[in-house]
Design a protein around this motif. Structure first.
Motif, PDB file in Angstrom:
ATOM      1  N   THR A  87       0.831  -1.116   0.111  1.00 34.96           N
ATOM      2  CA  THR A  87       0.004  -0.063  -0.177  1.00 34.96           C
ATOM      3  C   THR A  87       0.889   1.263   0.032  1.00 34.96           C
ATOM      4  O   THR A  87       2.087   1.127   0.334  1.00 34.96           O
ATOM      5  N   ASN A 107      -9.382  -8.007  -4.539  1.00 34.87           N
ATOM      6  CA  ASN A 107      -8.669  -7.141  -5.777  1.00 34.87           C
ATOM      7  C   ASN A 107      -9.893  -6.501  -6.056  1.00 34.87           C
ATOM      8  O   ASN A 107      -9.951  -5.792  -7.229  1.00 34.87           O
ATOM      9  N   TRP A 108     -11.019  -6.036  -5.620  1.00 33.40           N
ATOM     10  CA  TRP A 108     -12.348  -5.747  -6.023  1.00 33.40           C
ATOM     11  C   TRP A 108     -12.068  -4.171  -6.347  1.00 33.40           C
ATOM     12  O   TRP A 108     -12.385  -3.485  -7.357  1.00 33.40           O
ATOM     13  N   ALA A 109     -11.104  -3.367  -5.471  1.00 35.07           N
ATOM     14  CA  ALA A 109     -10.670  -1.752  -5.846  1.00 35.07           C
ATOM     15  C   ALA A 109      -9.940  -1.934  -7.160  1.00 35.07           C
ATOM     16  O   ALA A 109     -10.289  -1.049  -7.802  1.00 35.07           O
ATOM     17  N   GLN A 110      -9.142  -2.717  -7.334  1.00 35.44           N
ATOM     18  CA  GLN A 110      -8.156  -2.771  -8.434  1.00 35.44           C
ATOM     19  C   GLN A 110      -9.122  -2.613  -9.661  1.00 35.44           C
ATOM     20  O   GLN A 110      -8.940  -2.275 -10.627  1.00 35.44           O
ATOM     21  N   ALA A 159     -12.414  -2.100 -10.073  1.00 32.71           N
ATOM     22  CA  ALA A 159     -13.309  -1.379 -10.187  1.00 32.71           C
ATOM     23  C   ALA A 159     -12.615  -0.130 -10.624  1.00 32.71           C
ATOM     24  O   ALA A 159     -13.135   0.709 -11.573  1.00 32.71           O
ATOM     25  N   LEU A 160     -11.436   0.095 -10.248  1.00 32.63           N
ATOM     26  CA  LEU A 160     -10.606   1.422 -10.774  1.00 32.63           C
ATOM     27  C   LEU A 160     -10.289   0.969 -12.237  1.00 32.63           C
ATOM     28  O   LEU A 160     -10.412   2.189 -13.208  1.00 32.63           O
ATOM     29  N   TYR A 175      -9.579   6.938  -8.033  1.00 29.48           N
ATOM     30  CA  TYR A 175      -8.633   6.064  -7.041  1.00 29.48           C
ATOM     31  C   TYR A 175      -8.706   6.787  -5.899  1.00 29.48           C
ATOM     32  O   TYR A 175      -8.549   5.720  -4.706  1.00 29.48           O
ATOM     33  N   LEU A 221     -11.614   5.265  -4.075  1.00 31.78           N
ATOM     34  CA  LEU A 221     -11.913   3.924  -4.010  1.00 31.78           C
ATOM     35  C   LEU A 221     -10.655   3.520  -2.641  1.00 31.78           C
ATOM     36  O   LEU A 221     -11.044   2.425  -2.088  1.00 31.78           O
ATOM     37  N   SER A 222      -9.695   4.146  -2.510  1.00 31.21           N
ATOM     38  CA  SER A 222      -8.674   3.825  -1.568  1.00 31.21           C
ATOM     39  C   SER A 222      -9.242   4.234  -0.235  1.00 31.21           C
ATOM     40  O   SER A 222      -9.217   3.726   0.856  1.00 31.21           O
ATOM     41  N   LYS A 232     -11.860   1.407   0.588  1.00 27.76           N
ATOM     42  CA  LYS A 232     -10.897   0.255   0.795  1.00 27.76           C
ATOM     43  C   LYS A 232     -10.251   0.030   2.261  1.00 27.76           C
ATOM     44  O   LYS A 232     -10.456  -0.853   3.008  1.00 27.76           O
ATOM     45  N   HIS A 233      -9.871   1.181   2.603  1.00 30.03           N
ATOM     46  CA  HIS A 233      -8.976   1.350   3.832  1.00 30.03           C
ATOM     47  C   HIS A 233      -9.973   1.888   4.935  1.00 30.03           C
ATOM     48  O   HIS A 233      -9.099   1.934   6.322  1.00 30.03           O
TER      49      HIS A 233
END
Length: 226
Positions: free
Chosen positions: A126, A187-190, A192-193, A216, A219-220, A223-224
């Protein structure tokens, strides 16, 4: 010796591309070779720098030629290509408005971002703050918008410059695009991006690059915060 210096040669091409992007930025409104304006050439050269930035690390790992000098050269090159070059693009696009001088903050925060990254061993899976290539991608889209919409309020432009610069040095945790498995759940965020980037660029053209970086960041945060 030749094998060990191949990655450094590729990194030097990154640096060269960044330097040429700076030169092109100072001819932003002029038509240069192949019918492209200086602004368009600056975009192309930053994109070339990004390609070289990817392949220098790939070559270093493939050839087992990772070195301390290579790491430092990579950071210095990234500062020029993804920090100074975008700053000079914004500076020239905004001329003669006074807010153009605020673009220097982009380069300063980019340098701080890279310096912190170099001494922080926790940023492997990260990132802390917006990665400097993301900064460059944002400003390609945003400066294209500013060039096409010169009546954009100065206060709004200043606010965006300050915000994006702050994001580079912020404590915000941001995910890496590297994936270690094929699990959609992890890896849903990747995913989705990537999907969002395709949609945004198709709908907005080059402006979609700035929107992609905004996605981005969003989504970060999601995610976090989980």
């Amino acid at each position: 010796m030749v094998r060990n210096n191949i990655p450094n040669f590729i990194t030097s091409l990154n640096l060269l591309s960044g330097c040429l992007a700076v030169v092109a930025a100072f001819h932003a409104r002029e038509t240069l070779c192949m019918g492209l304006t200086g602004l368009e050439w600056a975009f192309v050269l930053i994109a070339a720098a990004a390609v070289f930035d990817f392949f220098d690390g790939f070559a270093a790992r493939l050839l087992h030629a990772v070195s301390g000098i290579g790491k430092e050269l990579d950071s210095l090159s990234d500062l020029v290509s993804f920090g100074v070059a975008p700053a000079m693009i914004v500076f020239n696009v905004l001329q003669p408005c006074w807010v153009a001088w605020a673009a220097m903050l982009i380069a300063v925060c980019g340098a701080l971002r890279l310096a912190r990254f170099n001494v922080d061993t926790r940023q492997s899976t990260t990132f802390t703050g917006l990665p400097i290539p993301g900064n460059a991608i944002f400003w390609i889209g945003a400066s294209a918008w500013l060039a096409a919409h010169p009546a954009t309020p100065a206060w709004l432009t200043l606010a965006v410059i300050v915000l994006v610069s702050w994001l580079m040095v912020s404590p915000l945790r941001m995910f890496s695009l590297k994936v270690h498995n094929l699990s959609p759940r992890e890896n849903w965020a990747q995913l989705a991006l990537i999907a969002g980037a395709v949609v945004l660029v198709c709908l907005l053209g080059i402006y979609g690059l700035a929107a992609t970086i905004a996605l981005y960041v969003a989504l970060s945060i999601v995610k976090h915060e989980k």
